[in-house]
Structures are given as structure tokens and as C-alpha cells.
Design a protein around this motif. Structure first.
Motif, PDB file in Angstrom:
ATOM      1  N   VAL A 189      12.283   9.721 -11.286  1.00  8.09           N
ATOM      2  CA  VAL A 189      12.892   9.268  -9.777  1.00  8.09           C
ATOM      3  C   VAL A 189      11.373   9.566  -9.210  1.00  8.09           C
ATOM      4  N   ARG A 190      10.801   8.547  -8.599  1.00  5.11           N
ATOM      5  CA  ARG A 190       9.539   8.479  -7.713  1.00  5.11           C
ATOM      6  C   ARG A 190       9.751   8.961  -6.456  1.00  5.11           C
ATOM      7  N   GLY A 191      11.071   8.566  -5.890  1.00  7.88           N
ATOM      8  CA  GLY A 191      11.431   8.835  -4.478  1.00  7.88           C
ATOM      9  C   GLY A 191      12.599   8.577  -4.091  1.00  7.88           C
ATOM     10  N   ALA A 192      13.184   9.004  -2.782  1.00  4.94           N
ATOM     11  CA  ALA A 192      14.319   8.564  -2.639  1.00  4.94           C
ATOM     12  C   ALA A 192      14.516   8.308  -0.966  1.00  4.94           C
ATOM     13  N   TRP A 193      15.297   7.216  -0.769  1.00  5.54           N
ATOM     14  CA  TRP A 193      15.404   6.880   0.832  1.00  5.54           C
ATOM     15  C   TRP A 193      16.821   7.423   1.046  1.00  5.54           C
TER      16      TRP A 193
ATOM     17  N   ALA B 111       0.675  -1.224  -0.044  1.00 10.16           N
ATOM     18  CA  ALA B 111      -0.013   0.200   0.015  1.00 10.16           C
ATOM     19  C   ALA B 111       0.788   1.231   0.086  1.00 10.16           C
ATOM     20  N   TRP B 112       2.023   1.100   0.708  1.00 11.25           N
ATOM     21  CA  TRP B 112       2.941   2.369   0.799  1.00 11.25           C
ATOM     22  C   TRP B 112       3.387   2.612  -0.614  1.00 11.25           C
ATOM     23  N   ALA B 113       4.025   1.582  -1.322  1.00 14.43           N
ATOM     24  CA  ALA B 113       4.650   1.497  -2.655  1.00 14.43           C
ATOM     25  C   ALA B 113       3.462   2.183  -3.400  1.00 14.43           C
ATOM     26  N   ARG B 114       2.209   1.678  -3.609  1.00 17.85           N
ATOM     27  CA  ARG B 114       1.376   2.381  -4.549  1.00 17.85           C
ATOM     28  C   ARG B 114       1.086   3.847  -4.324  1.00 17.85           C
ATOM     29  N   GLU B 115       1.278   4.073  -2.909  1.00 19.80           N
ATOM     30  CA  GLU B 115       0.601   5.578  -2.708  1.00 19.80           C
ATOM     31  C   GLU B 115       2.022   6.451  -3.105  1.00 19.80           C
ATOM     32  N   LYS B 116       3.134   5.953  -2.873  1.00 27.25           N
ATOM     33  CA  LYS B 116       4.256   7.000  -2.989  1.00 27.25           C
ATOM     34  C   LYS B 116       5.039   6.721  -4.341  1.00 27.25           C
TER      35      LYS B 116
ATOM     36  N   PHE C 220      14.307   5.341  -6.165  1.00 25.79           N
ATOM     37  CA  PHE C 220      13.153   4.500  -7.012  1.00 25.79           C
ATOM     38  C   PHE C 220      12.695   5.237  -8.191  1.00 25.79           C
ATOM     39  N   VAL C 221      13.107   4.571  -9.275  1.00 21.12           N
ATOM     40  CA  VAL C 221      13.012   5.100 -10.645  1.00 21.12           C
ATOM     41  C   VAL C 221      11.769   4.246 -11.351  1.00 21.12           C
ATOM     42  N   ASP C 222      10.875   5.144 -11.751  1.00 24.35           N
ATOM     43  CA  ASP C 222       9.917   4.606 -12.655  1.00 24.35           C
ATOM     44  C   ASP C 222      10.479   4.684 -14.343  1.00 24.35           C
ATOM     45  N   THR C 223      10.838   3.277 -14.652  1.00 23.01           N
ATOM     46  CA  THR C 223      11.658   3.240 -16.101  1.00 23.01           C
ATOM     47  C   THR C 223      10.355   3.191 -17.203  1.00 23.01           C
TER      48      THR C 223
END
Length: 154
Positions: A145-149, A48-53, A82-85
Motif C-alpha cells: 500500500v503506497r497511500g490511502a485517501w 506529478a503528484w502520483a509519481r511523488e506519492k 493505492f496498492v503497488d501490485t
């Protein structure tokens, strides 16, 4: 450069597993990666976190590492990206994975008034570059890039 993900193997009822690849996105000068991409470890997160973020197209998310300081303040050296290719063209302002002659980079892209693109480093020590005309055709967008940790060590 990227591996095909067998998405069905990565899902459980509540969690998803992403492969972290030995791919580096430079935050500054480009980075030339090996052609043979290998998995170095796995990132397990709540579905659920992955789909939201990260959005709905989780099968196209690749996890890589950032190196450098040109995006400091937004992305730090060593952050996991986290890269949306599935993104291969400019979709509005955001941070994109770009392939240049000098290698792979993660930079902020913004439309310029003249019809080109501004390649922005969030660290104010670096200058913004404008890409237009013939140079724009040579720009390859490898993902968004959809996010970074980031991990702060103490």
C-alpha cells in the motif's frame, strides 16, 4: 484478482487515471472477493503528484477499498487504497496487501527478531500476530500500500 492496466490509455500530459476496482481489503478478518474484478469508477490525479506519492511504477498501481477497523488511525473503514501490485515480497516495514486462507487483508508488516514477520494492526484493540516457519511460506504478498485517501464526512 487484479486487472491488467493499459497504462498508455490512462496518461495525459498532466493527469493520470486509475481504475478503482470492486476489490476489498479487510482491516481485520480477511475478505473473499469475487474472482471477476470489475471497474467501479475512476480516480483522476495530477501525474506529478502520483509519481511523488506513489512511486515511479504507476502502471502497477491498483485502487481498491478498505473495510474494517483494525488499522484505524492509519487507514479508516471506506478509505481508498493505492496498492503497488509489483511488490510480492517483504521490502521492509510498511503496509502490505496480504492473501490468507480467510481472504484479502491490509496489514502492517515488520521483521521480527526471530526471522519471521509481525502482522500488526495499528488499532491497539487488536493483537499483533507473528508468522514464522511453515506459516511464512503460506503468506502471499499481493502488493504494498503506497497511500490511502480518507474522506471525513460532516
Amino acid at each position: 484478482m487484479y486487472r491488467e492496466v493499459n497504462f498508455s490509455d490512462n496518461l495525459t500530459d498532466d493527469h493520470i487515471r486509475f481504475e478503482r476496482l470492486d476489490v476489498v481489503a479487510a482491516l481485520g478478518d480477511g475478505y473473499i472477493n469475487n474472482e471477476a474484478v470489475e471497474v467501479v469508477d475512476f480516480v483522476h490525479v495530477d501525474k506529478a503528484w502520483a509519481r511523488e506519492k506513489l512511486g515511479g511504477n504507476l502502471s502497477r498501481i491498483q485502487v481498491i477499498t478498505a473495510r474494517g477497523d483494525s488499522m484505524q488511525g492509519t487507514i479508516e473503514d471506506g478509505d481508498v487504497l493505492f496498492v503497488d501490485t509489483s511488490v510480492h515480497s517483504f521490502e521492509g516495514e510498511g503496509i502490505y496487501l496480504l492473501s490468507f486462507a480467510d481472504g484479502l487483508k491490509a496489514k502492517r508488516l515488520q521483521a521480527s527478531v526471530g526471522g519471521g514477520l509481525l502482522v500488526i494492526s495499528d488499532n491497539p484493540l487488536y493483537r499483533t500476530e507473528t508468522i514464522e516457519g511453515d506459516r511464512l511460506e503460506k503468506l502471499t504478498i499481493c502488493g504494498k500500500v503506497r497511500g490511502a485517501w480518507h474522506l471525513s464526512g460532516f
